[in-house]
Design an enzyme around this catalytic site. Sequence first.
Site, PDB file in Angstrom:
ATOM      1  N   CYS A 140      -9.275  -6.593   1.172  1.00  0.00           N
ATOM      2  CA  CYS A 140      -9.584  -5.227   1.610  1.00  0.00           C
ATOM      3  C   CYS A 140     -11.074  -4.939   1.474  1.00  0.00           C
ATOM      4  O   CYS A 140     -11.620  -4.082   2.165  1.00  0.00           O
ATOM      5  CB  CYS A 140      -8.830  -4.211   0.773  1.00  0.00           C
ATOM      6  SG  CYS A 140      -7.095  -4.564   0.697  1.00  0.00           S
ATOM      7  N   THR A 160       0.837  -1.204   0.000  1.00  0.00           N
ATOM      8  CA  THR A 160       0.000   0.000   0.000  1.00  0.00           C
ATOM      9  C   THR A 160       0.870   1.251   0.000  1.00  0.00           C
ATOM     10  O   THR A 160       0.647   2.178  -0.788  1.00  0.00           O
ATOM     11  CB  THR A 160      -0.930  -0.007   1.233  1.00  0.00           C
ATOM     12  OG1 THR A 160      -1.792  -1.144   1.121  1.00  0.00           O
ATOM     13  CG2 THR A 160      -1.759   1.257   1.315  1.00  0.00           C
ATOM     14  N   GLN A 199       0.962  -8.972  -6.563  1.00  0.00           N
ATOM     15  CA  GLN A 199       0.497 -10.360  -6.758  1.00  0.00           C
ATOM     16  C   GLN A 199       1.366 -11.129  -7.735  1.00  0.00           C
ATOM     17  O   GLN A 199       1.329 -12.362  -7.767  1.00  0.00           O
ATOM     18  CB  GLN A 199      -0.960 -10.379  -7.229  1.00  0.00           C
ATOM     19  CG  GLN A 199      -1.951  -9.841  -6.215  1.00  0.00           C
ATOM     20  CD  GLN A 199      -2.081 -10.708  -4.962  1.00  0.00           C
ATOM     21  OE1 GLN A 199      -1.635 -11.860  -4.914  1.00  0.00           O
ATOM     22  NE2 GLN A 199      -2.675 -10.147  -3.924  1.00  0.00           N
ATOM     23  N   HIS A 242       4.334  -9.689   2.543  1.00  0.00           N
ATOM     24  CA  HIS A 242       3.532 -10.742   3.179  1.00  0.00           C
ATOM     25  C   HIS A 242       2.819 -11.653   2.193  1.00  0.00           C
ATOM     26  O   HIS A 242       2.185 -12.630   2.586  1.00  0.00           O
ATOM     27  CB  HIS A 242       2.558 -10.158   4.211  1.00  0.00           C
ATOM     28  CG  HIS A 242       1.397  -9.405   3.661  1.00  0.00           C
ATOM     29  ND1 HIS A 242       0.125  -9.928   3.660  1.00  0.00           N
ATOM     30  CD2 HIS A 242       1.296  -8.176   3.132  1.00  0.00           C
ATOM     31  CE1 HIS A 242      -0.711  -9.030   3.147  1.00  0.00           C
ATOM     32  NE2 HIS A 242      -0.024  -7.961   2.822  1.00  0.00           N
TER      33      HIS A 242
HETATM   34  N1  PLP Z   1      -1.681  -4.253  -4.400  1.00  0.00           N
HETATM   35  C1  PLP Z   1      -2.252  -5.442  -4.606  1.00  0.00           C
HETATM   36  C2  PLP Z   1      -2.492  -5.916  -6.002  1.00  0.00           C
HETATM   37  C3  PLP Z   1      -2.603  -6.241  -3.530  1.00  0.00           C
HETATM   38  O1  PLP Z   1      -3.182  -7.422  -3.743  1.00  0.00           O
HETATM   39  C4  PLP Z   1      -2.351  -5.772  -2.209  1.00  0.00           C
HETATM   40  C5  PLP Z   1      -2.746  -6.556  -1.029  1.00  0.00           C
HETATM   41  O2  PLP Z   1      -3.619  -7.361  -1.068  1.00  0.00           O
HETATM   42  C6  PLP Z   1      -1.739  -4.513  -2.050  1.00  0.00           C
HETATM   43  C7  PLP Z   1      -1.427  -3.790  -3.166  1.00  0.00           C
HETATM   44  C8  PLP Z   1      -1.449  -3.954  -0.689  1.00  0.00           C
HETATM   45  O3  PLP Z   1      -0.310  -4.540  -0.123  1.00  0.00           O
HETATM   46  P1  PLP Z   1      -0.107  -4.514   1.469  1.00  0.00           P
HETATM   47  O4  PLP Z   1      -1.103  -5.470   2.042  1.00  0.00           O
HETATM   48  O5  PLP Z   1       1.320  -4.953   1.655  1.00  0.00           O
HETATM   49  O6  PLP Z   1      -0.315  -3.123   1.909  1.00  0.00           O
END
Ligand code: PLP
Length: 386
Positions: free
Chosen positions: A327, A70, A181, A203
């Site tokens: 999310c 993020t 991903q 993660h």
């Molecule tokens: N971008 C994508 C395509 C994701 O699938 C995710 C998390 O599911 C993120 C960004 C966000 O990553 P993080 O959970 O490390 O903030």
Amino acid sequence: MIYLDAAATTPVRREVLEAMWPYLTGEFGNPSSHHETGERAAAALRAARADVAATLGCRPSEVIFTSGGTEADNLAVQGIALARAARDPRRRRVVISAVEHAAVTASAEFLARVLGFTVSRVPVDSQGRVDPAELSGLLDDDVALCSVMYANNEIGTVQAVAELAAAARASDVPFHTDAVQAAGWLPLDVAALGVDAMSLSGHKLGAPKGTGVLYVRSRTPLEPLIHGGGQERGARSGTENVAGAVGFAAALRLAEAARPVQAARVAALRSRFIDRVLAEVPGSLLTGAPEERLPSVASFCFPGTSGESVLLELERAGVTCSSGSACAAGSDEPSEVLLATGLDRETAQTAVRFSFPAAVAEEELEEAAERVRQAVAAVRALRAPA
Ligand code: PLP
């Protein structure tokens, strides 16, 4: 329990935890300190950065450690757009695809809402693919940044990133891709991809939550979003998460070493799982691209059910999966990604995503396919009029 929600998160790998352990305990130094304890932490950070750079095929100075995917997406979208607009005030538009993760979409919306940028969205086809020619048509000398994800988290569709990046380069627009991903499943060589910036998250790869990387090609303008002591060459202040960086580097190295074999193995299992579900669950639809898709993602709609009820039924039967993005879990709204592929709202609400850990076993997927058949039948039986 059969865990098929690896796109949401994965456990920390033992080797990763072991690599991190010293930097959580005895080697606890602050890498900015000039004494020996600090120097040892700085050396570990340097080694982790070099390790990540080797996998991405870039320079260590182009690797910024972040608090996850993020933050990497926020820094890329906002940081590059702001810096580009500061240099060239005509550039106040960002172009993103219609299927981006919220970290990209909400960053673009922030630029629009608070700073008066405009946002253009390049549509996708029914498989979730962006057409490079269509992207080209949206790129002009008023664009500060273009962002199209490498692989989609809900439907697994893989974009033609190299072609999209080439289209952006031809218009002199910096190109960012969210590869959160894709990591561990697809090649990450930034030179071959031709991208200016790329986000990764630890993660999803067996590193802890709250770790990530943004690659930014040198000389790409970047305005920092976190201000302070000037760590990460001024791009991201704050005392570095040394253990997190070490863990991220170890996880990426392990995933990359296993990738050629693992991706082919899991892709074959995924195809068999998809074939079984489509054959055995009447009316089921595959979402996303049949061919250009992540080895690890099988995503469906089961018309005549509710996705949430199927998830509950599967959970009862010992299969953990999700409706799409973690999310958006719990939201009653249908997925924007599925709507962007042209599905109607009712069908989009029946979505279920299975995302496979790298070590998934064939028997687990055979068993899961059978439980999916039973779960959908059970939900349909409940909903059928008496
Ligand atoms: N971008 C994508 C395509 C994701 O699938 C995710 C998390 O599911 C993120 C960004 C966000 O990553 P993080 O959970 O490390 O903030």
